[in-house]
Design an enzyme around this catalytic site. Structure first.
Site, PDB file in Angstrom:
ATOM      1  N   ARG A   1       0.838  -1.204   0.000  1.00 16.43           N
ATOM      2  CA  ARG A   1       0.000   0.000   0.000  1.00 16.43           C
ATOM      3  C   ARG A   1       0.873   1.255   0.000  1.00 16.43           C
ATOM      4  O   ARG A   1       2.099   1.153   0.027  1.00 16.43           O
ATOM      5  CB  ARG A   1      -0.960  -0.009   1.215  1.00 16.43           C
ATOM      6  CG  ARG A   1      -0.190  -0.311   2.492  1.00 16.43           C
ATOM      7  CD  ARG A   1      -0.722   0.325   3.683  1.00 16.43           C
ATOM      8  NE  ARG A   1      -0.646   1.756   3.620  1.00 16.43           N
ATOM      9  CZ  ARG A   1       0.478   2.459   3.811  1.00 16.43           C
ATOM     10  NH1 ARG A   1       1.634   1.874   4.062  1.00 16.43           N
ATOM     11  NH2 ARG A   1       0.452   3.782   3.762  1.00 16.43           N
ATOM     12  N   GLY A   2       0.225   2.432  -0.016  1.00 19.25           N
ATOM     13  CA  GLY A   2       0.977   3.691  -0.092  1.00 19.25           C
ATOM     14  C   GLY A   2       1.181   4.018  -1.559  1.00 19.25           C
ATOM     15  O   GLY A   2       1.628   3.168  -2.345  1.00 19.25           O
ATOM     16  N   ALA A   3       0.846   5.261  -1.940  1.00 24.73           N
ATOM     17  CA  ALA A   3       0.761   5.614  -3.360  1.00 24.73           C
ATOM     18  C   ALA A   3       2.003   5.232  -4.186  1.00 24.73           C
ATOM     19  O   ALA A   3       1.891   4.487  -5.173  1.00 24.73           O
ATOM     20  CB  ALA A   3       0.436   7.101  -3.492  1.00 24.73           C
TER      21      ALA A   3
ATOM     22  N   ARG B   1      -6.944  -0.256  -7.305  1.00 20.16           N
ATOM     23  CA  ARG B   1      -7.305   0.854  -6.408  1.00 20.16           C
ATOM     24  C   ARG B   1      -7.404   2.132  -7.249  1.00 20.16           C
ATOM     25  O   ARG B   1      -6.528   2.404  -8.057  1.00 20.16           O
ATOM     26  CB  ARG B   1      -6.262   1.020  -5.283  1.00 20.16           C
ATOM     27  CG  ARG B   1      -6.181  -0.211  -4.378  1.00 20.16           C
ATOM     28  CD  ARG B   1      -5.427   0.075  -3.105  1.00 20.16           C
ATOM     29  NE  ARG B   1      -6.195   0.906  -2.183  1.00 20.16           N
ATOM     30  CZ  ARG B   1      -5.675   1.463  -1.094  1.00 20.16           C
ATOM     31  NH1 ARG B   1      -4.393   1.289  -0.806  1.00 20.16           N
ATOM     32  NH2 ARG B   1      -6.417   2.196  -0.285  1.00 20.16           N
TER      33      ARG B   1
ATOM     34  N   GLN C   1      -2.975   2.418   9.798  1.00 20.48           N
ATOM     35  CA  GLN C   1      -1.618   2.530   9.221  1.00 20.48           C
ATOM     36  C   GLN C   1      -0.683   3.312  10.143  1.00 20.48           C
ATOM     37  O   GLN C   1       0.516   3.075  10.154  1.00 20.48           O
ATOM     38  CB  GLN C   1      -1.684   3.218   7.842  1.00 20.48           C
ATOM     39  CG  GLN C   1      -2.317   2.388   6.745  1.00 20.48           C
ATOM     40  CD  GLN C   1      -3.804   2.641   6.617  1.00 20.48           C
ATOM     41  OE1 GLN C   1      -4.482   2.980   7.586  1.00 20.48           O
ATOM     42  NE2 GLN C   1      -4.332   2.456   5.422  1.00 20.48           N
TER      43      GLN C   1
ATOM     44  N   ASP D   1      -1.935  11.010  -2.131  1.00 26.96           N
ATOM     45  CA  ASP D   1      -2.241   9.971  -3.119  1.00 26.96           C
ATOM     46  C   ASP D   1      -2.464  10.546  -4.506  1.00 26.96           C
ATOM     47  O   ASP D   1      -2.259   9.874  -5.511  1.00 26.96           O
ATOM     48  CB  ASP D   1      -3.468   9.167  -2.689  1.00 26.96           C
ATOM     49  CG  ASP D   1      -3.102   8.246  -1.542  1.00 26.96           C
ATOM     50  OD1 ASP D   1      -3.089   8.713  -0.392  1.00 26.96           O
ATOM     51  OD2 ASP D   1      -2.759   7.085  -1.824  1.00 26.96           O
TER      52      ASP D   1
ATOM     53  N   ASN E   1      -5.604  12.459   0.212  1.00 28.77           N
ATOM     54  CA  ASN E   1      -4.753  11.621   1.077  1.00 28.77           C
ATOM     55  C   ASN E   1      -5.676  10.834   2.004  1.00 28.77           C
ATOM     56  O   ASN E   1      -6.908  11.005   1.964  1.00 28.77           O
ATOM     57  CB  ASN E   1      -3.751  12.491   1.850  1.00 28.77           C
ATOM     58  CG  ASN E   1      -2.684  11.647   2.538  1.00 28.77           C
ATOM     59  OD1 ASN E   1      -2.088  10.767   1.913  1.00 28.77           O
ATOM     60  ND2 ASN E   1      -2.448  11.872   3.816  1.00 28.77           N
ATOM     61  N   LYS E   2      -5.080   9.997   2.818  1.00 27.16           N
ATOM     62  CA  LYS E   2      -5.847   9.117   3.709  1.00 27.16           C
ATOM     63  C   LYS E   2      -6.953   9.857   4.449  1.00 27.16           C
ATOM     64  O   LYS E   2      -6.751  10.974   4.924  1.00 27.16           O
ATOM     65  CB  LYS E   2      -4.859   8.471   4.694  1.00 27.16           C
ATOM     66  CG  LYS E   2      -5.444   7.549   5.723  1.00 27.16           C
ATOM     67  CD  LYS E   2      -6.309   6.441   5.141  1.00 27.16           C
ATOM     68  CE  LYS E   2      -5.621   5.610   4.082  1.00 27.16           C
ATOM     69  NZ  LYS E   2      -6.585   4.827   3.260  1.00 27.16           N
TER      70      LYS E   2
END
Ligand code: MRU
Length: 335
Positions: A49-51, A86, A191, A232, A242-243
């Site tokens: 995960r993570g852009a 995603r 996270q 992101d 973003n998150k």
């Protein structure tokens, strides 16, 4: 400083080796695969995960798709499979297009794998270099030894290098400029609690974890000098996805007159969209809220609202730290 002894993914012996991030921090399990489909699953399940890291993993996956395929049929299948994993992080689509450009350059099939792999490795290396430059550029946002709040995870577990927002913190720490880091737990998939805390402790950086809803009260204490988060997808006007919870943090910073920074590589800027209203936001499965791990805590009949990301309007962002430097509002990234 001691080199930290963990990694998010590496490509070795024609296989992708990655840590299963869903099991961290209690279990450090590495998975090895040469299947593009397994990598697509890992991205969907947030094992990867993570852009930036999603983009890098997808690039390796797409290269692997042609390894045993002399017909050239698998590439498109793999491309479409990965494309659907995603929707929000633009780095995924950037990496897929970069690999596709090489594939479409009319190569003999037998050379495809090596060439696609070389491009994937290049993208990985470039992200590592960008992380370094973001860390260095971020030093300018420290005005003194600082208390910092961050959200989600933006370190090694999210990038091809040492991180974006995380690396700003790490560089600051190495220069004696970090008093304490406050890491939001980052509901619902934690996270911050599970991954950022792991990385902060591996790097010896002093930290406390807080529930997402405590950040306003923390800011009232005066312990926070600035916030720094990842991204992101960034629109041309600086609006940043973003998150989920990032927007809340930005509003609270604005209310308390605390600088709020975004740190991201230029590959996170979507050159096709003028503003954040065009960013597609992923919604997650309701069981991620109705269960805590494997424990059910509310009936499955309950309806749930669970966006994975939010968009922070650019006027709330004090600066965007990229590998090129620190940009300030009004943002006007070029197409
Ligand atoms: O759903 P996730 O864990 O993939 O979301 C990650 C984030 O929102 C990060 O902050 C973002 O990707 C930046 S990572 C350098």
């Amino acid at each position: 400083m001691k080199k930290s002894d963990y990694f998010s993914l590496k490509f070795e012996n024609d296989k992708l080796v990655f840590i299963d991030q869903t099991k961290l921090p209690l279990v450090e399990e590495y998975i090895e695969t040469d299947s593009y489909n397994r990598i697509a699953e890992a991205i969907e399940r947030l094992e990867i995960r993570g852009a930036p890291l999603i983009g890098i993993a997808a690039a390796y996956a797409l290269a692997l798709s042609v390894k045993k395929d002399s017909s050239g049929e698998k590439f498109l299948e793999a491309y479409n499979r990965l494309f659907r994993t995603r929707p929000t992080a633009v780095n995924l689509f950037y990496a897929l297009e970069e690999i596709k450009k090489i594939y479409e350059a009319d190569l003999p099939m037998k050379d495809s794998y090596e060439l696609l792999l070389a491009r994937a490795i290049e993208l990985h290396k470039k992200d590592e270099e960008y992380c370094d430059r973001i860390g260095k550029n971020g030093l300018s946002v420290f005005k003194k030894k600082s208390g910092i709040i961050t959200h989600c995870n933006t370190g090694k577990f999210a990038t091809g290098g040492d991180g974006t927002a995380f690396n700003v913190i790490k560089y600051g720490f190495e220069h004696g400029l970090v008093e304490q880091v406050f890491a939001d737990e980052t509901r619902p998939l934690l996270q911050g609690l599970r991954l950022t805390s792991f990385e902060l402790s591996k790097n010896g950086i002093p930290f406390k974890i807080l529930s997402d809803s405590s950040s306003g009260s923390l800011m009232q204490t005066g312990l926070i000098d600035f916030a720094v988060v990842g991204a992101d997808r960034i629109a041309l006007n600086g609006d940043t996805a973003n998150k989920i919870g990032t927007f809340n943090l930005a509003v609270l910073c604005n209310f308390h007159n605390i600088p709020f920074y975004v740190a991201a590589p230029s590959t996170t800027i979507d050159r096709n969209i003028p503003s954040g209203s065009e960013i597609k936001i992923e919604f997650r499965n309701k069981n991620e809220l109705l269960y805590s791990g494997s424990l059910q805590i509310a009936p499955e009949s309950f309806e749930v609202y669970s966006p994975a990301f939010d968009v922070t309007p650019s006027h709330l962002i004090s600066g965007i730290i990229t590998e090129e430097g620190v940009f300030n509002f009004p943002y006007n990234f070029i197409q």
